[in-house]
Scaffold this active site. Structure first.
Site, PDB file in Angstrom:
ATOM      1  N   CYS A 177      12.866  11.066   8.202  1.00 36.99           N
ATOM      2  CA  CYS A 177      12.672  10.426   9.382  1.00 36.99           C
ATOM      3  C   CYS A 177      14.126  10.178  10.167  1.00 36.99           C
ATOM      4  O   CYS A 177      13.287  10.439  10.988  1.00 36.99           O
ATOM      5  CB  CYS A 177      12.338   8.548   9.276  1.00 36.99           C
ATOM      6  SG  CYS A 177      13.524   7.946   7.870  1.00 36.99           S
TER       7      CYS A 177
ATOM      8  N   GLY B  87       2.684   3.689  13.524  1.00 36.60           N
ATOM      9  CA  GLY B  87       2.956   2.355  14.046  1.00 36.60           C
ATOM     10  C   GLY B  87       2.602   1.534  15.115  1.00 36.60           C
ATOM     11  O   GLY B  87       2.028   0.843  14.694  1.00 36.60           O
TER      12      GLY B  87
ATOM     13  N   GLU C  16       8.186  15.546  15.968  1.00 41.53           N
ATOM     14  CA  GLU C  16       9.251  15.179  15.085  1.00 41.53           C
ATOM     15  C   GLU C  16       8.482  15.853  14.084  1.00 41.53           C
ATOM     16  O   GLU C  16       7.186  16.554  13.647  1.00 41.53           O
ATOM     17  CB  GLU C  16       9.111  13.491  14.231  1.00 41.53           C
ATOM     18  CG  GLU C  16       9.487  13.908  13.254  1.00 41.53           C
ATOM     19  CD  GLU C  16       9.422  12.331  12.306  1.00 41.53           C
ATOM     20  OE1 GLU C  16       8.291  11.539  12.925  1.00 41.53           O
ATOM     21  OE2 GLU C  16      11.020  11.424  11.700  1.00 41.53           O
TER      22      GLU C  16
ATOM     23  N   GLY D   6       6.417   5.326   8.651  1.00 39.91           N
ATOM     24  CA  GLY D   6       5.820   5.459   8.765  1.00 39.91           C
ATOM     25  C   GLY D   6       5.707   6.515   9.915  1.00 39.91           C
ATOM     26  O   GLY D   6       6.969   6.381  10.975  1.00 39.91           O
ATOM     27  N   SER D   7       4.861   7.387  10.616  1.00 41.11           N
ATOM     28  CA  SER D   7       5.176   7.651  12.206  1.00 41.11           C
ATOM     29  C   SER D   7       4.583   6.992  12.961  1.00 41.11           C
ATOM     30  O   SER D   7       4.389   5.704  12.839  1.00 41.11           O
ATOM     31  CB  SER D   7       3.749   8.576  12.025  1.00 41.11           C
ATOM     32  OG  SER D   7       2.635   8.445  12.111  1.00 41.11           O
ATOM     33  N   THR D   8       5.495   7.752  14.022  1.00 41.29           N
ATOM     34  CA  THR D   8       4.670   6.771  15.612  1.00 41.29           C
ATOM     35  C   THR D   8       4.150   6.699  15.307  1.00 41.29           C
ATOM     36  O   THR D   8       3.054   5.067  16.104  1.00 41.29           O
ATOM     37  CB  THR D   8       6.164   7.560  16.626  1.00 41.29           C
ATOM     38  OG1 THR D   8       7.421   7.596  15.928  1.00 41.29           O
ATOM     39  CG2 THR D   8       5.664   6.850  17.769  1.00 41.29           C
TER      40      THR D   8
ATOM     41  N   GLU E  37       9.535   0.605  11.105  1.00 39.30           N
ATOM     42  CA  GLU E  37      10.373   2.539  10.827  1.00 39.30           C
ATOM     43  C   GLU E  37       9.693   3.335  11.073  1.00 39.30           C
ATOM     44  O   GLU E  37       9.105   3.789   9.928  1.00 39.30           O
ATOM     45  CB  GLU E  37      11.500   2.240   9.332  1.00 39.30           C
ATOM     46  CG  GLU E  37      12.379   2.475   9.253  1.00 39.30           C
ATOM     47  CD  GLU E  37      12.799   4.207   8.665  1.00 39.30           C
ATOM     48  OE1 GLU E  37      12.748   4.860   9.515  1.00 39.30           O
ATOM     49  OE2 GLU E  37      12.476   4.276   7.918  1.00 39.30           O
TER      50      GLU E  37
ATOM     51  N   LYS F 140       0.520  -1.468   0.039  1.00 39.80           N
ATOM     52  CA  LYS F 140      -0.175  -0.040  -0.407  1.00 39.80           C
ATOM     53  C   LYS F 140       0.400   1.472  -0.205  1.00 39.80           C
ATOM     54  O   LYS F 140       1.047   1.948   0.804  1.00 39.80           O
ATOM     55  CB  LYS F 140      -0.746  -0.086   1.625  1.00 39.80           C
ATOM     56  CG  LYS F 140      -2.083   1.088   0.729  1.00 39.80           C
ATOM     57  CD  LYS F 140      -2.985   1.805   1.815  1.00 39.80           C
ATOM     58  CE  LYS F 140      -1.975   2.855   2.683  1.00 39.80           C
ATOM     59  NZ  LYS F 140      -1.634   4.808   2.122  1.00 39.80           N
TER      60      LYS F 140
END
Lengths: 534, 494
Positions: B295, B243, B392, B238-240, B261, B185
């Site tokens: 990142c 995640g 971030e 992607g973003s935490t 990641e 995706k």
């Protein structure tokens, strides 16, 4: 005598097609009468290839021998000369080593990124693929092996080997190591330098790939001495390697004889590593010369007298076909040939009868002819040696089941030969014959066969035929050999390490293990101040 | 037909879902618009995957894994196909680079280097496919034991928009080499290059069903992937925050394996002995490369007090000379942020920074009134409890501060929930070694930054995720370890 080495996809392509019809009758081959060699030899097929390269390749250029001398390369089908090739001696070796030294110390090869090296090897593999037909024809012309074998299994395997090593070039990992104290420790895997490589005549192209592939992937430079019987294909592919972008001096190819070109290479003070494939006798000389000169590390791939062991639970037809293939493949000129066929007493008679029938069906003839399974032996020396061993077998009272004689009056063709009632102390059960001579021995139980199989100075390979997992597991550990094939034989792949125990050699080629031959290991240690962990 | 500045124009060829080797409309017939961030204009309408489409893609991947040729062919055969795919990519560099620049606002000059580099990554893993080794083991009892490294099965990959090409291949290459099949995706912002790669994969000979690409939104298509009962592994970049959702969905569904990641707030630590000009340049690139949408961006810069003033002066000079503009222009160093949402988020962080009392040295505003351009922005006197030092931002905004001792720098560098990367600038070997081991992050760059290579594993500590991309390490995310044990009788050695 130089020597050996095996192919490849053979067991997947040629062998499997053979295995599918072990009971195949002569009918299928009715157009080819048994041992039709004499006729075939009289009308030899003309190879579809020109011989373009006969000089040494030194520092990226084809050059004559320093002495101006040449030697003949033969067609073993007829014994006729097909080319005169520059004959190397100490001066040519000196020039080649000095080119390799300069290419290593000052040239771009070890300094370029591993990925760039890998791209050059990949381009080379593509070029070889494009020239497969010419290369296979040249290989057969100079070596006598069946053209179909060269084209359909050895050339693809050559390409595969270079893809494989190209893939290693950028994955050669040193280690970081725990210190017993506040130290930071790294291990660098560095190219070893100038590698001297001496290859045999039985698989000229594959032996080139086994040696040159890992040495180049690791960033070394090379002086390669080919066998005097088969100098031609190495020069051809070395030229393609330069076309693919290999810098000059990285691979130097010198043709010539062992004592005059091989020995100065082995004894050279400026060669950092030596790799040799050939006879055990020559291997000993190589190791001694390395010891007396600059203590260069040596890898040796030498002779064998490999057992092929058939247990009583095995499928006899399959075992017969594979035992036949294990011995007769490549005219019996394989270091790992299954040259001691041990058969369990309960199936011995049936096996023997079928093995004999299969050998008698073997099609010997012009190796360029479609369907031919066996061509001539490499040269007159080997040819006479094999015939001497056949005489020795007869004299020692082994039973000659079939074959035993020369075919025709021209070239070096020998009948597929089977001896039964072979005893362990006979010369034909002890020496490496390197020809189409199968020795069949009888055994009673597993302990006995383990002992007898290991009672040899060699330890290259073994075949085990059984359906029983426990038998297979025990045999694989008990046999003192570098490769055990269980219910298969001569399965070679780039990733499978190959090499010998005992007097079959030192070190391993192919697989990840081959890289060690061409790397120096350097430990780097420095103190750590107040580390967060050690 | 998209019309671009500088004479670039491109025909968008692939806008449908790629399932089982075919480009197909979504089951619902829905589409979504992908936007050119330079203008906010629509580039193309793309089929939008929903749960039904993900189901179809998983079914194709499942079938390809359970009965298809891919895991059954040898590693070397898979490698040959991946090599061919790499060659095809090399033949389409300009076209794919154009797609990424239009879709993500990335520099065209950079994309033209990025596309060949993904081909190289494919070749790396093509060469790895036949080098996946299990081990033969030592047992205490009389047993023969060995491990088999088996492909894990059907993998779901969810990839972000900041490096649409690199991250597609970061995920796809090792999993294909391992023999897995997959559903990818891509980010809704950047679906175009992934579809183009799928088209080339088919031409290269990757069997149908092995690689499926389903563009769509995280909440719908992404969540269908991470909660799917028939996916064996999900790999997310992607973003935490997302995640956490991926991991929760995996936990609640079939306990599929997860690798993440995620975000970072990576420190770049500059010591007194550094060459100030080089260090300032490294720090600048560290935050401004790819508009700060990285990142591993070096978003917290710590400079030792002895050189701080000089460093700050040089850094600001360099930032002011930085060229922001149309990413197709060859002299431009920074394009627009990827979309309106990111753009507004970054500007709000800048406002936070000002309110919290950090010193704005340069930048701080949007550029122009069209597209999503933001000035290179540097805050000094940033305290650790400020939002701009903790979160971030994912934009061209640097938090600069001063430190006294190495110990202090280590402590402050580690004072973050993240642990993705760190940079160290020093000539001193002891400082380099000690700081390398002390910073809790997955990648340490000493006197360099942003060095990503195929053979160098990369992945985070702490809330930056787990599991490594790149290198032979990455293969292990896509492999199961199976131990095989059997008694052995009368073995001559143990």
């Amino acid at each position: 005598m130089a020597a050996r080495r095996l192919s490849s996809l053979v067991s997947r392509s040629l062998a499997s097609s053979l295995l599918q019809s072990p009971g195949r009758t002569c009918g299928r081959w009715s157009n080819l009468s048994r041992f039709s060699t004499a006729a075939a030899v009289q009308e030899l097929i003309t190879p579809q290839v020109q011989i373009s390269y006969t000089q040494h390749l030194i520092n990226g250029k084809f050059v004559d021998a320093a002495s101006g001398k040449t030697f003949p390369a033969y067609d073993p089908r007829s014994g006729e000369v097909i080319a005169y090739v520059a004959e190397g001696d100490a001066e040519d070796i000196n020039r080649a080593v000095s080119a390799a030294r300069k290419a290593f110390d000052e040239g771009p090869w070890p300094k370029m990124t591993a990925y760039e090296r890998s791209r050059i090897l990949l381009r080379f593999a593509d070029l070889v693929e494009k020239h497969s037909n010419e290369l296979a024809a040249l290989e057969t012309w100079n070596n006598g092996k069946p053209f179909e074998q060269a084209l359909m299994s050895e050339l693809p395997m050559f390409v595969r080997l270079f893809h494989y090593y190209a893939g290693w070039a950028d994955k050669i990992h040193g280690l970081t190591v725990p210190g017993d104290g506040n130290y930071h420790i790294q291990v660098l895997h560095e190219p070893i330098g100038v590698a001297g490589q001496i290859i045999p005549w039985n698989f000229p192209l594959l032996m080139f790939a086994w040696k040159v592939g890992p040495a180049l992937a690791c960033g070394n430079t090379i002086v390669l001495k080919t066998a005097e019987q088969t100098p031609l294909t190495a020069l051809y592919v070395a030229q393609l390697l330069h076309e693919a972008g290999l810098p000059p001096g990285v691979l130097n190819v010198v043709s010539g004889y062992g004592p005059t070109a091989g020995a100065p290479l082995v004894a050279h003070m400026d060669v950092d590593k030596l790799a040799f494939t050939g006879s055990t006798e020559t291997g000993k000389v190589v190791l001694e010369l390395a010891a007396r000169s600059n203590l260069k590390p040596v890898t040796l791939e030498l002779g064998g007298k490999s057992p092929f062991i058939v247990f009583d639970d095995a499928d006899v037809d399959k075992a017969v076909e594979l035992a036949h293939f294990a011995l007769f493949f490549n005219q019996g000129q394989c270091c790992c040939a299954g040259s001691r066929t041990f058969v369990h007493e309960r199936i011995y008679d049936e096996f023997l009868e079928k093995a004999k029938a299969r050998a008698m069906r073997r099609i010997v003839g012009d190796p360029f002819k479609k369907g031919v399974e066996q061509g001539p032996q490499i040269d007159v020396e080997q040819f006479e040696k094999v015939l001497r061993y056949i005489r020795s077998g007869k004299e020692s009272n082994a039973t000659l089941e079939c074959g035993g004689a020369r075919i025709g009056s021209k070239g070096f063709f020998i009948e597929p030969t089977v001896f039964s009632n072979v005893k362990d102390d006979m010369l034909i059960a002890q020496d490496e014959i390197f020809g189409p001579v199968q020795s069949i021995l009888k055994f009673k139980d597993i302990d006995e066969v383990i002992k007898r199989a290991n009672e040899t100075r060699y330890g290259l390979a073994a075949g085990v035929f059984t359906k029983n997992g426990d038998t297979a597991n025990r045999m694989m550990r008990a046999l003192k050999v570098g490769t055990v094939w269980i219910n298969c034989f001569d399965v070679f792949d780039a990733a499978i390490p190959f090499g010998g125990y005992k007097m079959s050699g030192i070190g391993r080629e192919k697989g990840i293990y081959s890289l060690n031959n061409y790397l120096q290991v350097k430990a780097v240690v420095s103190p750590l101040k107040n580390p967060a962990w050690i | 037909m998209g019309s671009l500045s500088n004479g670039h124009s491109i025909d968008i060829k692939f806008t449908k879902l790629f399932i089982n080797g075919q480009f197909v409309d979504s089951v619902s017939g829905k589409t979504f618009e992908t936007i050119d961030p330079r203008t906010g204009d629509v580039i193309a309408s793309v089929a939008e995957a929903t749960k039904e489409d993900v189901d179809a893609a998983v079914q194709a991947a499942r079938h390809a894994f359970d009965s298809g040729p891919w895991p059954r062919m040898s590693g070397s055969e898979r490698g040959r196909i991946l090599m061919k795919w790499a060659d095809l990519i090399d033949q389409h560099t300009e076209e794919i680079a154009t797609l990424d620049t239009m879709d993500a606002g990335k520099l065209f000059q950079f994309c033209k280097m990025e596309v060949p580099s993904v081909a190289n990554m494919l070749r790396y893993y093509a060469g790895a496919a036949d080098k996946i080794h299990g081990e033969v083991l030592k047992t205490a009892g009389k047993f023969h034991a060995y491990t088999l490294l088996e492909p894990i099965g059907v993998v779901g990959h969810i990839i972000p928009w900041n490096f649409p090409s690199s991250l597609f291949f970061t995920k796809v290459s090792p999993s294909l080499a391992a023999g897995c099949t997959m559903v990818v995706k891509p980010a809704e912002q950047t679906p175009l290059s992934a579809l183009f790669y799928a088209h080339l994969a088919k031409l290269a000979g990757i069997p149908d069903g092995v690689l499926n690409v389903v563009p769509g939104f995280g909440k719908i298509a992404g969540s269908a992937v991470s909660s799917h009962m028939d996916i064996d592994k999900v790999s997310f970049t992607g973003s935490t925050q997302t995640g956490r959702e991926v991991m929760q969905a995996a936990a609640k569904s079939n306990l599929k394996q997860v690798s993440l990641e995620l975000g970072g707030k990576s420190p770049l630590i500059v010591f007194d002995d550094a060459d100030v000009d080089t260090a300032a340049q490294l720090a600048l690139i560290g935050i401004l490369f790819n508009k700060g949408e990285v990142c591993v961006a070096g978003s917290r810069v710590f400079v030792q007090e002895g050189i701080y003033d000089e460093f700050e002066k040089k850094l600001v000079e360099k930032a002011k000379a930085w060229v922001v503009g149309d990413p197709f222009e060859p002299n431009v160093q920074q394009g627009p942020q990827v979309d309106k949402r990111q753009f507004e988020k970054i500007l709000s962080y800048i406002e936070h920074g000002k309110r919290e009392g950090a010193t704005l040295l340069t930048g701080g505003k949007a550029i122009g009134n069209k597209g999503y351009y933001i000035e290179p922005t540097i805050f000094a006197n940033v305290k650790e409890d400020m939002l701009i030092a903790k979160d971030e931002i994912f934009g061209p905004v640097m938090a600069l501060s001063k430190f006294k001792t190495m110990e202090e720098a280590i402590e402050r560098a580690n004072n973050t929930t993240y642990g993705l990367a760190a940079g160290i600038v020093t000539k001193n070997i002891d400082i380099a070694n000690t700081v390398s081991r002390s910073v809790r992050a997955g990648m340490i760059w000493v006197n360099c930054y942003f060095i990503f290579e195929h053979d160098i594993p990369f992945g985070g500590y702490k809330a930056s995720g787990f599991g490594k991309d790149y290198g032979m390490e990455a293969l292990h995310k896509y492999l199961q370890v199976k131990s095989v044990v059997t008694p052995i009788y009368n073995s001559p050695w143990h």
